[in-house]
Scaffold this motif. Structure first.
Motif, PDB file in Angstrom:
ATOM      1  N   MET A 198      53.414  55.494  42.020  1.00 22.47           N
ATOM      2  CA  MET A 198      53.567  54.146  41.503  1.00 22.47           C
ATOM      3  C   MET A 198      52.871  53.305  42.564  1.00 22.47           C
ATOM      4  SD  MET A 198      57.803  54.073  40.838  1.00 22.47           S
ATOM      5  CE  MET A 198      57.740  52.114  40.752  1.00 22.47           C
ATOM      6  N   LYS A 199      52.769  53.302  43.826  1.00 22.94           N
ATOM      7  CA  LYS A 199      52.131  52.580  44.863  1.00 22.94           C
ATOM      8  C   LYS A 199      50.588  52.481  44.416  1.00 22.94           C
ATOM      9  CE  LYS A 199      51.199  51.940  49.515  1.00 22.94           C
ATOM     10  NZ  LYS A 199      51.260  52.557  51.093  1.00 22.94           N
ATOM     11  N   GLU A 200      50.195  53.500  44.031  1.00 21.01           N
ATOM     12  CA  GLU A 200      48.506  53.727  43.780  1.00 21.01           C
ATOM     13  C   GLU A 200      48.291  52.873  42.290  1.00 21.01           C
ATOM     14  OE1 GLU A 200      46.126  54.439  45.574  1.00 21.01           O
ATOM     15  OE2 GLU A 200      47.311  55.620  47.136  1.00 21.01           O
ATOM     16  N   THR A 201      49.093  53.199  41.411  1.00 17.57           N
ATOM     17  CA  THR A 201      48.940  52.496  40.153  1.00 17.57           C
ATOM     18  C   THR A 201      49.043  50.805  40.229  1.00 17.57           C
ATOM     19  OG1 THR A 201      49.727  54.238  38.874  1.00 17.57           O
ATOM     20  CG2 THR A 201      49.998  52.108  37.651  1.00 17.57           C
ATOM     21  N   LEU A 202      49.996  50.502  40.971  1.00 13.74           N
ATOM     22  CA  LEU A 202      50.271  49.097  41.213  1.00 13.74           C
ATOM     23  C   LEU A 202      49.252  48.562  42.076  1.00 13.74           C
ATOM     24  CD1 LEU A 202      54.016  48.978  42.073  1.00 13.74           C
ATOM     25  CD2 LEU A 202      52.923  47.725  40.091  1.00 13.74           C
ATOM     26  N   GLY A 203      48.547  49.440  43.071  1.00 16.49           N
ATOM     27  CA  GLY A 203      47.622  48.779  43.699  1.00 16.49           C
ATOM     28  C   GLY A 203      46.163  48.821  43.030  1.00 16.49           C
ATOM     29  N   ARG A 204      45.795  49.536  42.048  1.00 16.76           N
ATOM     30  CA  ARG A 204      44.712  49.666  41.338  1.00 16.76           C
ATOM     31  C   ARG A 204      44.898  48.539  40.297  1.00 16.76           C
ATOM     32  NH1 ARG A 204      42.618  54.986  38.243  1.00 16.76           N
ATOM     33  NH2 ARG A 204      42.484  55.492  40.497  1.00 16.76           N
ATOM     34  N   CYS A 205      46.219  48.213  39.682  1.00 14.91           N
ATOM     35  CA  CYS A 205      46.189  47.140  38.634  1.00 14.91           C
ATOM     36  C   CYS A 205      46.219  45.794  39.215  1.00 14.91           C
ATOM     37  CB  CYS A 205      47.478  47.168  37.903  1.00 14.91           C
ATOM     38  SG  CYS A 205      47.518  48.883  36.777  1.00 14.91           S
ATOM     39  N   ASN A 206      46.622  45.749  40.436  1.00 15.15           N
ATOM     40  CA  ASN A 206      46.698  44.521  41.028  1.00 15.15           C
ATOM     41  C   ASN A 206      45.291  43.977  41.916  1.00 15.15           C
ATOM     42  OD1 ASN A 206      50.233  44.587  42.274  1.00 15.15           O
ATOM     43  ND2 ASN A 206      49.274  44.178  40.251  1.00 15.15           N
ATOM     44  N   ALA A 207      44.410  45.058  42.108  1.00 15.20           N
ATOM     45  CA  ALA A 207      42.985  44.748  42.808  1.00 15.20           C
ATOM     46  C   ALA A 207      42.285  43.915  42.184  1.00 15.20           C
ATOM     47  CB  ALA A 207      42.394  46.288  42.964  1.00 15.20           C
ATOM     48  N   LYS A 208      41.440  43.205  42.868  1.00 15.70           N
ATOM     49  CA  LYS A 208      40.520  42.211  42.103  1.00 15.70           C
ATOM     50  C   LYS A 208      39.680  43.196  41.269  1.00 15.70           C
ATOM     51  CE  LYS A 208      41.077  38.477  45.519  1.00 15.70           C
ATOM     52  NZ  LYS A 208      40.490  37.802  46.473  1.00 15.70           N
ATOM     53  N   GLN A 209      38.876  42.571  40.492  1.00 13.99           N
ATOM     54  CA  GLN A 209      37.835  43.374  39.673  1.00 13.99           C
ATOM     55  C   GLN A 209      36.652  42.986  40.241  1.00 13.99           C
ATOM     56  OE1 GLN A 209      38.406  41.322  35.793  1.00 13.99           O
ATOM     57  NE2 GLN A 209      36.936  39.646  36.215  1.00 13.99           N
ATOM     58  N   ILE A 210      35.723  44.139  40.217  1.00 16.88           N
ATOM     59  CA  ILE A 210      34.355  44.024  40.736  1.00 16.88           C
ATOM     60  C   ILE A 210      33.444  43.284  39.903  1.00 16.88           C
ATOM     61  CG2 ILE A 210      34.568  46.326  42.190  1.00 16.88           C
ATOM     62  CD1 ILE A 210      33.049  47.561  39.980  1.00 16.88           C
ATOM     63  N   GLU A 211      32.338  42.736  40.262  1.00 14.68           N
ATOM     64  CA  GLU A 211      31.382  41.999  39.859  1.00 14.68           C
ATOM     65  C   GLU A 211      30.754  42.660  38.424  1.00 14.68           C
ATOM     66  OE1 GLU A 211      26.786  40.065  40.521  1.00 14.68           O
ATOM     67  OE2 GLU A 211      28.018  40.848  41.957  1.00 14.68           O
ATOM     68  N   GLY A 212      31.002  42.033  37.351  1.00 15.59           N
ATOM     69  CA  GLY A 212      30.577  42.373  36.067  1.00 15.59           C
ATOM     70  C   GLY A 212      31.407  43.270  35.494  1.00 15.59           C
ATOM     71  N   GLU A 213      32.741  43.298  35.774  1.00 15.51           N
ATOM     72  CA  GLU A 213      33.737  44.178  35.299  1.00 15.51           C
ATOM     73  C   GLU A 213      34.917  43.264  34.431  1.00 15.51           C
ATOM     74  OE1 GLU A 213      36.267  47.972  36.831  1.00 15.51           O
ATOM     75  OE2 GLU A 213      36.700  46.257  38.166  1.00 15.51           O
ATOM     76  N   HIS A 214      35.516  43.817  33.500  1.00 17.75           N
ATOM     77  CA  HIS A 214      36.686  43.144  33.111  1.00 17.75           C
ATOM     78  C   HIS A 214      37.715  44.545  33.140  1.00 17.75           C
ATOM     79  CE1 HIS A 214      34.734  39.719  30.993  1.00 17.75           C
ATOM     80  NE2 HIS A 214      33.854  40.654  30.537  1.00 17.75           N
ATOM     81  N   LYS A 215      38.937  43.696  33.494  1.00 18.78           N
ATOM     82  CA  LYS A 215      39.976  44.890  33.938  1.00 18.78           C
ATOM     83  C   LYS A 215      41.424  44.334  33.679  1.00 18.78           C
ATOM     84  CE  LYS A 215      41.288  45.135  38.644  1.00 18.78           C
ATOM     85  NZ  LYS A 215      42.547  45.174  38.564  1.00 18.78           N
ATOM     86  N   PHE A 216      42.375  45.019  33.044  1.00 24.07           N
ATOM     87  CA  PHE A 216      43.802  44.798  33.294  1.00 24.07           C
ATOM     88  C   PHE A 216      44.659  45.789  33.035  1.00 24.07           C
ATOM     89  CE2 PHE A 216      42.632  44.516  28.596  1.00 24.07           C
ATOM     90  CZ  PHE A 216      43.554  45.434  28.062  1.00 24.07           C
ATOM     91  N   CYS A 217      45.718  45.461  33.108  1.00 22.62           N
ATOM     92  CA  CYS A 217      46.850  46.730  32.772  1.00 22.62           C
ATOM     93  C   CYS A 217      47.675  46.173  32.049  1.00 22.62           C
ATOM     94  CB  CYS A 217      47.591  47.175  34.338  1.00 22.62           C
ATOM     95  SG  CYS A 217      46.685  48.128  35.453  1.00 22.62           S
ATOM     96  N   GLY A 218      47.913  47.109  30.912  1.00 27.15           N
ATOM     97  CA  GLY A 218      48.903  46.581  30.026  1.00 27.15           C
ATOM     98  C   GLY A 218      50.135  47.265  29.923  1.00 27.15           C
TER      99      GLY A 218
END
Length: 284
Positions: free
Chosen positions: A119-139
């Motif tokens: 859970m901690k890792e999933t929330l960390g990845r979903c809350n992390a800032k996106q890198i340059e040139g990337e789109h990201k989100f968690c549904g």
């Protein structure tokens, strides 16, 4: 607008149901994400190259009719799949790493357990800032998944949903062993499209981590069969042409034995993943 959204949600619900119940006899992990939460990073760990699920990575030059690749499909336990929430249900539950202690208590999960670490890792990845040139989100719900995909790809885009399909004459013929698959057709490429890949994350309810790049990725549909001809796989494959911003310790570089950031990296998608593309004709 409401009727359109309702239709989209119904369509995706049916898609996921058929994906998990009809086709989800096998699944391949996208990266070293363990369902029990041992590791949810892209970075390689000691001994990880022995993980057969890492065979999902391949090189652009491998995409040839008649070429053979070893591929491993990991069994998916359908009874342990997390529930799908509606938007109303998901919005009642915070989804941020800062609320981890509250969430662990809410789901009766201990912090140091495999599930708590996941859970901690999933929330960390979903809350992390996106890198340059990337789109990201968690549904976190069906509605949010559709809305966010349309926001990135285009509200009026003609979306196509792609998934990996495993076909066998009968369920008892499925093999979960590492075995060779041969490209029986020239991979078909989508041209001039936008793409989002959505990967299911370990969490108490269904969460999809979706990401795409503003340019530099090529999307294919592949058709492969095993040496004995009993299992056929049809589904998406993506080649990331620009890996210059990737972490130098990304597992793909180690698996493919290439210099970090030196060449394109391609990968297949697990059976329970979703790929969104703008719907256009494919070319060979």
């Amino acid at each position: 607008m409401a009727s359109t959204l309702q239709f989209s949600v119904t369509f995706l619900t049916l898609l996921l149901f058929s994906l998990w119940v009809v086709e989800a006899h096998t699944s391949r992990k996208l990266v070293s994400i363990k369902e029990e939460g041992q590791d949810v990073s892209h970075l390689i760990k000691d001994g990880e190259l022995d993980d057969p699920s890492m065979t999902m990575f391949f090189k652009l030059g491998d995409l040839k009719v008649g070429n053979k690749l070893p591929i491993y499909f990991d069994k998916l336990d359908l009874q342990r799949l997390p529930p799908l929430l509606t938007r109303q249900e998901a919005e009642l539950i915070p989804f941020t790493k800062s609320k981890l202690d509250f969430l662990l208590d809410h789901f009766s999960i201990t912090k140091d357990s495999p599930q708590g670490k996941a859970m901690k890792e999933t929330l960390g990845r979903c809350n992390a800032k996106q890198i340059e040139g990337e789109h990201k989100f968690c549904g976190t719900s069906l509605e949010s998944l559709i809305d966010l995909a349309k926001k990135i790809i285009g509200a009026n885009a003609n979306l196509k949903v792609m998934t990996t399909k495993l076909m066998v004459p009968s369920p008892n013929m499925i093999s979960y062993a590492l075995q060779n698959y041969t490209f029986v057709e020239a991979p078909k490429e989508f041209f001039g499209i936008k793409m989002l890949g959505c990967h299911r994350m370990p969490y108490p309810y269904t969460v999809y981590y979706c990401h795409g790049h503003r340019g530099g990725s090529r999307v294919f549909e592949v058709n492969m069969v095993t040496d004995d001809g009993r299992q056929q796989v049809v589904g998406p494959a993506v080649c990331h042409m620009d890996t210059s911003m990737w972490d130098i310790d990304h597992v793909a570089f180690k698996v493919l034995k290439m210099e970090p950031r030196s060449a394109p990296v391609c990968h297949f998608f697990p059976l329970d993943n979703i790929v969104w593309v703008t719907k256009k004709e494919m070319e060979t």
